[in-house]
Write an enzyme that holds these catalytic residues in place. Structure first.
Site, mmCIF file in Angstrom:
data_model
loop_
_atom_site.group_PDB
_atom_site.id
_atom_site.type_symbol
_atom_site.label_atom_id
_atom_site.label_comp_id
_atom_site.label_asym_id
_atom_site.label_seq_id
_atom_site.Cartn_x
_atom_site.Cartn_y
_atom_site.Cartn_z
ATOM 1 N N GLU A 1 1.078 24.539 5.147
ATOM 2 C CA GLU A 1 1.801 24.974 6.344
ATOM 3 C C GLU A 1 3.300 24.832 6.180
ATOM 4 O OE1 GLU A 1 3.806 24.559 10.272
ATOM 5 O OE2 GLU A 1 3.663 23.109 8.624
ATOM 6 N N ASP B 1 -0.759 18.919 4.556
ATOM 7 C CA ASP B 1 0.368 18.836 3.625
ATOM 8 C C ASP B 1 1.586 18.311 4.371
ATOM 9 O OD1 ASP B 1 0.374 21.376 5.061
ATOM 10 O OD2 ASP B 1 2.077 21.969 3.812
ATOM 11 N N ASP C 1 3.805 14.699 11.413
ATOM 12 C CA ASP C 1 3.669 16.097 11.013
ATOM 13 C C ASP C 1 2.920 16.187 9.693
ATOM 14 O OD1 ASP C 1 3.962 18.823 10.803
ATOM 15 O OD2 ASP C 1 6.093 18.772 10.328
#
Length: 487
Positions: free
Chosen positions: A190, A123, A156
């Site tokens: 997360e 995510d 990320d």
């Protein structure tokens, strides 16, 4: 004269002894870096690049309001993984938790060995509305340009998911067989805490009695100019992450017209409390992961800095004073205080009957929420201000002396030969904290070379990764799998 000579001789002798001791300490410092064994494997580079580019195009965005999450995109992403990594799906067991959290198990040849876990999340954070036009390339395009892959998730943390799976696919194509079970675990929330992803993965594995030797998640990275006196890049591996808490300070009382204020108003008292906290600050202490960082990098420093850090018993106050000069290094040695929200008043000429302030704190390992609350109460010294605090305490601190940490060092050094690999304290949160309960050690390291600008792009505009950085991440994951199976 004779009476003066003797004390001077004694002082001189003591100074000489101290000089000999401190010089011995400095010269005796031995490097804690393993000798690199340069990576010699091969990667299907074009395929690997194409897979990350396509992975970025799925808008797997986490929102605090989960009802806004487009789960169809998450379904499409999981289907994409199945198509892109056929050998992984043919040879590894796949279990889905909550429909979207993924557990891949690669069965090892020696059931007596404990498993290793590598984890990431797929995510991503939203793109701030109104900033889309500021991107050089659209945030979900996965554009390949200027030797880089562009888009949300390149840093990320789709790079972790795709990098791990590409490494496994490559090893499988060469007939590699691990000795120990390898688990690859990918969360889907997360960015909003991991409650339905990593947290539920851990529950599932705990029910099965799975206990890891170590788990490696995202976290630290390879950076330059991080440590004074060290000219080469430093790769920092998080061995713990700070706790995160929010304190609410509230006072209620009579309001009234602004033309007749009391000497101390509700708003003034809250403002005074915040000012006291910022002026006082939590006490600094170079210990734990912060101290470990400098023990690992000190042998690689220039002589002057090496002398200082080799003799911390003398220079610790000086070192702490230096570290307090920059926010990033100050956060290594104390719990931090960040006032973030003020709430008071509705009318410019009416005194607010209630005033509140919210303060975000990042807790050092060993400090509890009760410790923090007691510190705030003592510092502000105002019984009329009510204090409530919620959050999580720091994670456990993982070993820096075990083979678990050393194989991460070795894997990174094999890919980035001139880089110093050292432990550190991670300031932000990650899914790693969920794995503490089922792993002997948890580490946090994204195996890429980042600049300060890259760090700002991680949740911001123009997030991208160089192709070479990404391929090095794949190389690292191949190395860490092989190195951990030699233990």
């Amino acid at each position: 004269m004779k009476k003066l000579k003797l004390p001077l001789i004694i002082i001189g002798a003591l100074f000489l002894l101290l000089l000999i001791l401190t010089m011995f300490n400095t010269i005796s410092l031995k490097s804690r870096q393993p000798q690199p064994v340069p990576f010699t494997g091969t990667i299907q580079e074009e395929q690997a690049i194409d897979k990350l580019s396509k992975a970025i195009q799925f808008q797997t965005i986490s929102f605090q309001d989960r009802s806004r999450m487009k789960m169809a995109e998450f379904d499409r992403f999981i289907s994409f993984l199945e198509q892109s990594f056929p050998k992984v799906h043919q040879n590894l067991e796949l279990e889905k938790v909550n429909g979207y959290a993924l557990i891949f198990r690669w069965e090892g040849s020696d059931p007596a060995k404990s498993p290793i876990g590598l984890t990431s999340h797929y995510d991503v954070v939203p793109v701030l509305e109104g900033t889309e036009s500021n991107w050089d390339h659209p945030p979900f395009s996965g554009t390949l340009a200027d030797g880089k892959i562009w888009g949300r998730g390149t840093l990320d943390d789709k790079i972790g998911v795709i990098g791990i799976l590409q490494a496994v696919e490559q090893l499988l194509s060469k007939g590699y067989q691990p000795k120990r079970d390898m688990y690859f675990m990918f969360g889907f929330d997360e960015e909003i805490g991991g409650a339905e992803g990593a947290n539920m993965i851990v529950r599932k594995l705990n029910e099965k009695g799975i206990k890891f030797d170590f788990v490696l998640d995202e976290g630290g990275a390879i950076v330059e100019n991080m440590v004074p006196g060290v000219d080469v890049p430093v790769g920092v591996v998080g061995v713990s992450e700070k706790g995160s808490a929010t304190a609410q300070l509230t006072i209620e009382g009579s309001g009234g017209h602004s033309s007749q204020p009391k000497n101390r108003t509700n708003l003034g008292r809250i403002a005074s409390a915040i000012a006291k906290l910022e002026e006082t600050q939590f006490p600094e202490d170079l210990q734990g992961p912060g101290e470990d960082l400098f023990e690992f990098v000190a042998p690689e420093m220039s002589f002057g800095m090496k002398y200082v850090f080799a003799n911390k018993f003398i220079f610790e106050p000086v070192i702490e004073k230096i570290l307090l000069q920059q926010p990033a290094s100050a956060a290594l040695i104390r719990t931090t205080i960040s006032p973030t929200i003020f709430q008071a008043g509705e009318q410019y000429n009416a005194l607010p009957e209630k005033a509140s302030a919210f303060v975000n704190l990042r807790l050092m390992p060993g400090e509890s929420l009760d410790d923090v609350k007691n510190f705030i109460e003592k510092t502000i010294d105002d019984e009329q201000i009510k204090i409530s605090i919620e959050g999580t305490e720091a994670s456990g601190v993982s070993s820096v002396d075990s083979w678990h940490f050393k194989v991460i060092q070795q894997g990174a050094r094999n890919v980035y030969g001139d880089t110093v690999i050292a432990p550190y304290l991670m300031f932000a949160g990650s899914d790693a904290k969920h794995y503490d309960s089922i792993s002997e050690n948890t580490y946090r390291f994204l195996p890429v070379h980042l600049t300060s600008e890259d760090l700002n792009r991680m949740h911001g505009t123009n997030e991208h990764i160089s192709i070479e950085n990404y391929l090095n991440a794949v190389r690292f994951y191949m190395e860490i799998i092989r190195e951990s199976n030699e233990q």
